[in-house]
Write a protein that holds these residues in place. Structure first.
Motif, PDB file in Angstrom:
ATOM      1  N   CYS A 222       0.713  -1.239   0.045  1.00  0.00           N
ATOM      2  CA  CYS A 222       0.064   0.019  -0.016  1.00  0.00           C
ATOM      3  C   CYS A 222       0.912   1.172  -0.025  1.00  0.00           C
ATOM      4  N   TYR A 223       0.542   2.160  -0.859  1.00  0.00           N
ATOM      5  CA  TYR A 223       1.359   3.592  -0.805  1.00  0.00           C
ATOM      6  C   TYR A 223       1.408   4.237   0.664  1.00  0.00           C
ATOM      7  N   HIS A 224       0.114   3.934   1.357  1.00  0.00           N
ATOM      8  CA  HIS A 224      -0.196   4.593   2.652  1.00  0.00           C
ATOM      9  C   HIS A 224       0.116   3.249   3.649  1.00  0.00           C
ATOM     10  N   GLY A 225       1.276   2.717   4.319  1.00  0.00           N
ATOM     11  CA  GLY A 225       1.532   1.648   4.994  1.00  0.00           C
ATOM     12  C   GLY A 225       2.167   0.712   4.604  1.00  0.00           C
ATOM     13  N   GLY A 226       2.687   0.630   3.296  1.00  0.00           N
ATOM     14  CA  GLY A 226       3.842  -0.149   2.817  1.00  0.00           C
ATOM     15  C   GLY A 226       3.509  -1.807   2.671  1.00  0.00           C
ATOM     16  N   LEU A 227       4.187  -2.821   2.960  1.00  0.00           N
ATOM     17  CA  LEU A 227       3.929  -3.970   2.789  1.00  0.00           C
ATOM     18  C   LEU A 227       3.105  -4.764   4.032  1.00  0.00           C
ATOM     19  N   PHE A 228       1.883  -5.322   3.552  1.00  0.00           N
ATOM     20  CA  PHE A 228       1.087  -5.787   4.546  1.00  0.00           C
ATOM     21  C   PHE A 228       1.540  -7.192   5.120  1.00  0.00           C
ATOM     22  N   GLN A 229       1.533  -7.106   6.553  1.00  0.00           N
ATOM     23  CA  GLN A 229       2.103  -8.397   7.221  1.00  0.00           C
ATOM     24  C   GLN A 229       0.888  -9.195   7.805  1.00  0.00           C
ATOM     25  N   GLY A 230       0.769 -10.388   7.130  1.00  0.00           N
ATOM     26  CA  GLY A 230      -0.544 -11.218   7.448  1.00  0.00           C
ATOM     27  C   GLY A 230      -1.078 -11.960   6.004  1.00  0.00           C
ATOM     28  N   ASP A 231      -2.159 -12.629   6.370  1.00  0.00           N
ATOM     29  CA  ASP A 231      -2.859 -13.353   5.207  1.00  0.00           C
ATOM     30  C   ASP A 231      -3.571 -12.199   4.440  1.00  0.00           C
ATOM     31  N   VAL A 232      -3.435 -12.036   3.391  1.00  0.00           N
ATOM     32  CA  VAL A 232      -3.774 -10.896   2.311  1.00  0.00           C
ATOM     33  C   VAL A 232      -5.274 -11.184   1.972  1.00  0.00           C
ATOM     34  N   GLN A 233      -5.704 -12.292   1.610  1.00  0.00           N
ATOM     35  CA  GLN A 233      -6.887 -12.598   1.086  1.00  0.00           C
ATOM     36  C   GLN A 233      -7.871 -12.490   2.372  1.00  0.00           C
ATOM     37  N   GLN A 234      -7.624 -13.025   3.518  1.00  0.00           N
ATOM     38  CA  GLN A 234      -8.415 -13.019   4.816  1.00  0.00           C
ATOM     39  C   GLN A 234      -8.585 -11.563   5.100  1.00  0.00           C
ATOM     40  N   ALA A 235      -7.634 -10.749   5.010  1.00  0.00           N
ATOM     41  CA  ALA A 235      -7.640  -9.245   5.519  1.00  0.00           C
ATOM     42  C   ALA A 235      -8.843  -8.522   4.329  1.00  0.00           C
ATOM     43  N   ILE A 236      -8.353  -8.851   3.230  1.00  0.00           N
ATOM     44  CA  ILE A 236      -9.449  -8.288   2.234  1.00  0.00           C
ATOM     45  C   ILE A 236     -10.820  -8.602   2.432  1.00  0.00           C
ATOM     46  N   GLN A 237     -11.241  -9.904   2.733  1.00  0.00           N
ATOM     47  CA  GLN A 237     -12.373 -10.348   2.985  1.00  0.00           C
ATOM     48  C   GLN A 237     -12.938  -9.684   4.430  1.00  0.00           C
ATOM     49  N   GLN A 238     -12.224  -9.563   5.227  1.00  0.00           N
ATOM     50  CA  GLN A 238     -12.750  -9.013   6.757  1.00  0.00           C
ATOM     51  C   GLN A 238     -12.894  -7.367   6.169  1.00  0.00           C
ATOM     52  N   LEU A 239     -12.050  -6.831   5.408  1.00  0.00           N
ATOM     53  CA  LEU A 239     -12.471  -5.373   5.175  1.00  0.00           C
ATOM     54  C   LEU A 239     -13.782  -5.090   4.554  1.00  0.00           C
ATOM     55  N   VAL A 240     -13.961  -6.042   3.429  1.00  0.00           N
ATOM     56  CA  VAL A 240     -15.277  -6.147   2.721  1.00  0.00           C
ATOM     57  C   VAL A 240     -16.629  -6.273   3.756  1.00  0.00           C
TER      58      VAL A 240
END
Length: 245
Positions: A222-240
């Motif tokens: 992310c431009y604001h936050g850098g490299l995401f640490q963790g399970d990307v797919q799960q984090a996207i699903q949680q955000l949705v």
């Protein structure tokens, strides 16, 4: 770290410490910068690329995710100093970058200015003045949704509107990496939608987040936050889920 390098740039803006993360991609022929910070950021960019023993003049291409001031502020200065660098942008973004259309944040600010409380007006006026002062620049190459640029193992253009209508993210299939731009941000180690109150279309922004689930993403930047640490797919699903429940 795959085929990308993070250019974390720390700076003070409006009295607050901030970090943005432009990205550097490199193969045997090209060195590609993704986004370039606020106006007058060339020296900060130079320091950031120097950490990898790279210089700004060795950059061959600069891909813009969208026309917000913190992403294109130094674009004209870079092109003037290094005219060989090819500027690449999504077709819908070109009129804003080249100055043929008023930038969206300026439209937003102008439309609400009269209703603002008096104490807020000087700050917003300063913001509007800074937007008007951003230098325009010609785009050398336009890209379309789904197009695959033939560099660095392939760079897929993913149209992710909402933050602004012409926003793009970049998918690198060779390393299963998504360069998000501002389609998502990282705040307190969680994914979020970038400045939802200023999103041009929040429903569309959420649709763009859902679209990311169609991609096999192991690394998310992310431009604001850098490299995401963790399970990307799960984090996207949680955000949705957070926005739809």
């Amino acid at each position: 770290m795959g085929d990308f390098r993070l250019l974390d740039i720390e700076f003070e803006h409006s009295g607050q410490q901030q970090i943005i993360t432009p990205i550097l991609l490199q193969d045997e022929h090209d060195t590609i910068l993704v986004d370039c910070g606020y106006p007058n950021f060339m020296s900060l960019l130079e320091k950031a690329v120097n950490r990898y023993d790279i210089t700004l003049d060795s950059i061959t291409k600069l891909i813009v995710t969208h026309h917000d001031i913190d992403h294109i502020g130094s674009l004209a200065a870079i092109k003037r100093t290094y005219p060989h660098i090819q500027i690449i942008a999504y077709e819908m973004e070109v009129p804003y970058i080249e100055g043929d259309k008023k930038v969206i944040r300026l439209e937003q600010a102008e439309s609400t200015f009269d209703e603002l409380p008096a104490e807020a007006k000087p700050y917003v006026q300063q913001f509007m003045d800074s937007l008007k002062a951003v230098e325009t620049v010609r785009v050398d190459q336009t890209v379309t949704n789904g197009e695959i640029l033939p560099w660095c193992g392939g760079i897929e253009i993913v149209h992710t509107p909402g933050h602004v209508p012409g926003h793009i993210s970049l998918y690198l299939p060779s390393s299963k990496t998504l360069i998000a731009g501002d389609v998502v941000v990282i705040e307190q180690e969680k994914l979020g939608i970038a400045n939802p109150q200023f999103a041009d279309d929040l429903d569309e922004a959420l649709r763009s987040v859902k679209l990311l689930l169609d991609y096999d993403i192991e690394q998310l930047v992310c431009y604001h936050g850098g490299l995401f640490q963790g399970d990307v797919q799960q984090a996207i699903q949680q955000l949705v889920q957070d926005y739809t429940t």
